[in-house]
Write an enzyme that holds these catalytic residues in place. Structure first.
Site, short mmCIF file in Angstrom:
data_model
loop_
_atom_site.label_atom_id
_atom_site.label_comp_id
_atom_site.label_asym_id
_atom_site.label_seq_id
_atom_site.Cartn_x
_atom_site.Cartn_y
_atom_site.Cartn_z
N CYS A 129 37.48 29.98 37.42
CA CYS A 129 37.06 31.30 36.97
C CYS A 129 35.58 31.52 37.24
O CYS A 129 35.17 31.68 38.38
CB CYS A 129 37.45 31.52 35.51
N HIS A 229 42.94 30.42 35.50
CA HIS A 229 42.76 29.33 34.54
C HIS A 229 43.97 28.39 34.58
O HIS A 229 44.92 28.56 33.81
CB HIS A 229 42.59 29.88 33.13
N GLU A 231 44.05 25.61 33.33
CA GLU A 231 44.02 24.87 32.05
C GLU A 231 44.55 25.68 30.88
O GLU A 231 44.59 25.18 29.73
CB GLU A 231 42.58 24.41 31.77
#
Length: 264
Positions: A129, A229, A231
């Site tokens: 990001c 993202h 994650e």
């Protein structure tokens, strides 16, 4: 494409060091946002440890740029994670744009210097990001300061619901497609800026359905940035481990080259 399996990754004799670089560990004025960011960043740290790395987690705004460079001098690879907008003075633009966030100029300066040093040394880098945007700015690119509301984030919702799900299409010849084992993947994103003019050596390797660039790679160096993202809790479970495994393989390849050169 067949999805790569993590089990096929040959472990290095010594666990390599992965520097995970966030913006700050202190946001007392925005507790909900801070909690969300900390959860995401902790996931990267945990995935790195599980993936065979010795992880060092540092907050760039809580150090001066020289200290950040010193503490990461021996890192084998770097991940720059998400956070606030980059101060526009670092890419030749003006403040006062729509959706502008708090800026952490020390973090920007330190992370930009870290990417530039990595490029000089050939150190593998993954940007997530904001991390993609740092890579682009560090290599001389700029940013689109605000994109139209659409598929890239959810508007007017609590911070825990801000991540939006959408597809991206990857260039079939990219390292990113090889890492993820497909040319079309589902991602979680939450951004209001995007790459504009590309930095030196960078090429776009993924696009969203609206045509927005969602990932870049360097043409000659092991540097990759994704605008989404991996994650995030609702991201595909293997996405982040596969990206970190690709970073691990880049370190292993460099280690092999160095050992051959030393033996010659």
């Amino acid at each position: 494409m067949t999805t790569p399996t993590l089990a096929t990754m040959t472990p290095l004799p010594v666990r390599p060091t992965l520097a995970v670089i966030e913006v700050t560990r202190k946001r007392p004025d925005r507790p909900a946002y801070h909690a969300k960011v900390q959860t995401l960043n902790a996931t990267v740290v945990d995935a790195g440890t599980d993936g065979g790395w010795t992880v060092v987690r540092l907050a760039a705004a809580d150090l001066d740029p020289a200290a950040l460079l010193d503490l990461t001098d021996s890192a084998d690879a770097v991940v720059i994670v998400g956070g606030e907008d980059i101060d526009p003075r670092f890419y030749g633009a003006e403040a006062g744009y729509e959706g502008e966030t708090v800026h952490f100029a020390d973090a920007d300066e330190g992370q930009i210097a870290l990417v530039q040093r990595a490029a000089d040394r050939g150190t593998p880098v993954l940007g997530i990001c904001r991390g993609l945007q740092i890579i682009n700015v560090a290599l001389g690119g700029d940013l689109v300061q605000h994109i139209d509301d659409g598929i890239h984030r959810n508007i007017g919702v609590p911070i825990d619901d801000i991540l939006s799900t959408h597809a991206v299409v990857l260039r079939s010849t990219s390292t990113l497609a090889a890492a993820l084992g497909d040319t079309r993947v589902s991602v979680q994103s939450a951004h209001h800026q995007s790459v504009g003019r590309l930095g030196a050596g960078l090429t776009p390797v993924a696009t969203a359905p609206d045509g927005l660039v969602e990932a870049v790679e360097h043409q000659a160096l092991p540097i990759t940035g994704v605008q989404w993202h991996p994650e995030a809790p609702d991201a595909p479970a293997t996405q982040l481990p596969l990206l970190l495994a690709s970073l691990y393989r880049a370190v292993a390849a460099q280690t092999e080259v160095a050992e051959v050169a030393q033996a010659a």
